[in-house]
Scaffold this active site. Structure first.
Site, short mmCIF file in Angstrom:
data_model
loop_
_atom_site.label_atom_id
_atom_site.label_comp_id
_atom_site.label_asym_id
_atom_site.label_seq_id
_atom_site.Cartn_x
_atom_site.Cartn_y
_atom_site.Cartn_z
N ASN A 26 -12.82 -0.23 8.97
CA ASN A 26 -12.93 -0.22 10.42
C ASN A 26 -13.22 1.18 10.95
O ASN A 26 -12.97 2.18 10.27
CB ASN A 26 -11.61 -0.67 11.07
CG ASN A 26 -11.33 -2.14 10.89
OD1 ASN A 26 -12.25 -2.95 10.80
ND2 ASN A 26 -10.06 -2.49 10.84
N ASP A 28 -11.48 3.26 13.81
CA ASP A 28 -10.25 3.23 14.61
C ASP A 28 -10.45 4.08 15.86
O ASP A 28 -10.73 5.28 15.77
CB ASP A 28 -9.08 3.80 13.81
CG ASP A 28 -8.61 2.88 12.71
OD1 ASP A 28 -9.07 1.73 12.67
OD2 ASP A 28 -7.77 3.31 11.89
N GLY A 54 -9.13 0.81 8.82
CA GLY A 54 -9.14 -0.46 8.09
C GLY A 54 -8.16 -0.34 6.94
O GLY A 54 -8.15 0.67 6.22
N ASN A 199 6.38 -5.39 5.07
CA ASN A 199 7.43 -4.73 5.83
C ASN A 199 8.40 -5.80 6.33
O ASN A 199 8.26 -6.99 6.01
CB ASN A 199 6.86 -3.88 6.97
CG ASN A 199 6.10 -4.69 8.00
OD1 ASN A 199 6.29 -5.89 8.17
ND2 ASN A 199 5.21 -4.02 8.73
N ALA A 264 -0.68 4.09 9.70
CA ALA A 264 -1.12 3.75 8.34
C ALA A 264 -0.07 4.06 7.28
O ALA A 264 -0.40 4.20 6.11
CB ALA A 264 -2.42 4.48 8.02
N ALA A 265 1.19 4.15 7.68
CA ALA A 265 2.24 4.45 6.69
C ALA A 265 2.29 3.42 5.58
O ALA A 265 2.46 3.74 4.40
CB ALA A 265 3.59 4.54 7.39
N GLY A 266 2.13 2.13 5.95
CA GLY A 266 2.15 1.08 4.94
C GLY A 266 0.99 1.18 3.97
O GLY A 266 1.11 0.83 2.79
N ASP A 267 -0.15 1.67 4.44
CA ASP A 267 -1.30 1.85 3.56
C ASP A 267 -1.07 2.97 2.56
O ASP A 267 -1.43 2.86 1.38
CB ASP A 267 -2.56 2.13 4.39
CG ASP A 267 -2.91 0.97 5.31
OD1 ASP A 267 -2.60 -0.18 4.95
OD2 ASP A 267 -3.47 1.23 6.39
N SER A 306 -4.17 10.91 7.90
CA SER A 306 -2.76 11.06 7.57
C SER A 306 -2.44 10.79 6.11
O SER A 306 -1.32 11.01 5.66
CB SER A 306 -1.91 10.12 8.44
OG SER A 306 -2.07 8.77 8.06
#
Length: 324
Positions: A26, A28, A54, A199, A264-267, A306
Site C-alpha cells: 500500500n 500509507d 501494507g 493480537n 506497524a508494530a505487529g508487522d 519504523s
C-alpha cells in the site's frame, strides 16, 4: 515527520535466512491529530505524510533489515504509488520480481490517523491487493522452495492466502500467519499454519474468547491449537506476548518504551519472529526477539520507516536488560 529509512545490515558471519512474503502493498497516507475523531466528527490535524506500507510489504522490509533475503509476492497498480512502492522495496534489497503491476486496479492506499499517544485508526482501499490470486502464488513456487519461512497476512483475498499456505507446506516451508484484519478462516488454513500471531482483538474475533488478561489469552491460544495450528503467539501489546505450544505456555515480558506510532508494530513482530525461527531459535527465544522488534517499531512514525535493523533491536534489548 518522515524518518529516514534505516540501512539494511550486512553480517558476513551469519548465513542469511530466506523468507517469502505473500501479501499486501500500500501507499500509507498518515496524518497526525490531537486525538482520534469520534463518529461523524471533523477535527483539524497536522501535516500529511506519505509512506510505503501494507502489512505484506512492511513485513518484507522488516525481515530484510533484520538480515534476511526476502522475496515479495503481491500486486500494485500501474500508477505512481505502485512505482514508489516497488522502488522502495528494491532499495531495501528485496526481490520484487514477483510483484505484478495490475492494469485493471489502482495501488492499495491506507488512510491513517495517529494521536499523540501513538494510537491509530486505519481505513484501507485494497485496490490491486484484492486481485492477488492463486496463479500469483503458483508463480512463486520456486521462491517458496528455497525459503525457510513463508509470511502471510489477510489483506489479500483469502483464496490466495490458502493457496500460499498449501504451496508453502508442499515446499517444506514453515508458515507464519498474521491474521489481520481478522475474518473467519477455514479449518484447512489453520491446519497449514506453523505459527499464528494474532493480537488480543484478533484472537478474540477468531476464537470468540474474551482476551482481557493472560487467562483469556491462554484460552484463546489453546483454541488455536485445537483448530490445527502447530503453535500460537498472542501479542499482548504493553503486556508482552504469550507463546503456546503443545508443551505449555511461556509469557514474554514487555519492553518498556514511549510509544509514538503503533501502526506497524505487529508487522515488525511477525517479521522478526520469522527471521529468528529461520535462524534456528526456538519459539520462546524467537518471540523475545520479535517482542523487542515490535517495541522498537512504536518509537518511530510511519510503517516501513519504523521497521528496525538488527543492531537497533539488539541495542534496545541490551538497554532493557533482555537476553536475546
Amino acid at each position: 515527520m518522515n524518518s529516514p529509512a534505516a540501512p539494511r545490515p550486512r553480517r558476513s558471519h551469519r548465513i542469511a535466512p530466506r523468507i517469502t512474503v505473500v501479501g499486501s502493498l500500500n501507499a500509507d497516507l498518515v496524518i497526525s491529530a490531537p486525538r482520534l475523531p469520534a463518529e461523524g466528527e471533523t477535527i483539524l490535524g497536522g501535516v500529511l505524510a506519505t509512506f510505503s506500507g501494507g502489512k505484506g510489504a512492511n513485513q518484507a522490509v522488516a525481515a530484510a533489515r533484520l538480515g534476511a533475503e526476502v522475496v515479495m509476492v503481491g500486486r500494485v497498480g500501474n500508477d505512481a504509488f505502485g512505482g514508489r512502492v516497488r522502488t522502495g522495496l528494491r532499495a531495501e534489497g528485496i526481490d520484487v520480481s514477483l510483484i505484478r503491476a495490475d492494469e485493471e486496479a489502482p495501488s492499495g492506499v491506507a488512510l491513517i490517523t495517529v494521536d499523540p499517544a501513538g494510537r491509530n485508526t486505519i481505513v484501507v482501499a485494497s485496490g490491486a491487493n484484492g486481485r492477488v490470486s492463486a496463479a500469483d502464488v503458483a508463480d512463486a513456487r520456486n521462491a517458496m522452495t528455497s525459503s525457510q519461512i513463508v509470511l502471510l497476512q489477510l489483506e489479500i483475498p483469502l483464496d490466495a492466502v490458502i493457496a500460499a499456505a498449501r504451496e508453502a507446506r508442499r515446499s517444506a516451508c514453515r508458515v507464519i500467519l498474521d491474521p489481520a484484519p481478522a475474518q473467519p478462516l477455514p479449518d484447512d488454513l489453520y491446519h497449514g499454519v506453523s505459527v499464528i500471531t494474532p493480537n488480543e482483538t484478533e484472537a478474540q474475533a477468531l476464537t470468540g474468547i474474551s482476551v482481557q488478561d493472560e487467562r483469556g489469552a491462554a484460552a484463546a491460544a489453546a483454541r488455536f491449537l485445537d483448530l490445527g495450528c502447530e503453535t500460537a503467539v498472542i501479542k499482548l501489546g504493553a503486556r508482552g506476548a504469550l507463546v503456546a505450544t503443545g508443551a505449555g505456555l511461556t509469557l514474554i515480558s514487555p519492553v518498556p518504551v514511549e510509544p509514538v506510532d503503533t501502526t506497524a508494530a505487529g508487522d515488525a513482530f511477525a517479521a522478526a519472529l520469522a527471521v529468528a525461527l529461520a535462524e534456528g531459535r526456538n519459539l520462546p527465544a524467537a518471540a523475545r526477539f520479535a517482542n523487542v522488534a515490535g517495541a522498537f517499531a512504536v518509537t518511530r512514525r510511519g510503517a516501513q520507516p519504523s521497521m528496525p535493523t538488527r543492531s537497533e533491536v539488539e541495542a534496545l534489548a541490551r538497554a532493557s536488560g533482555i537476553s536475546l
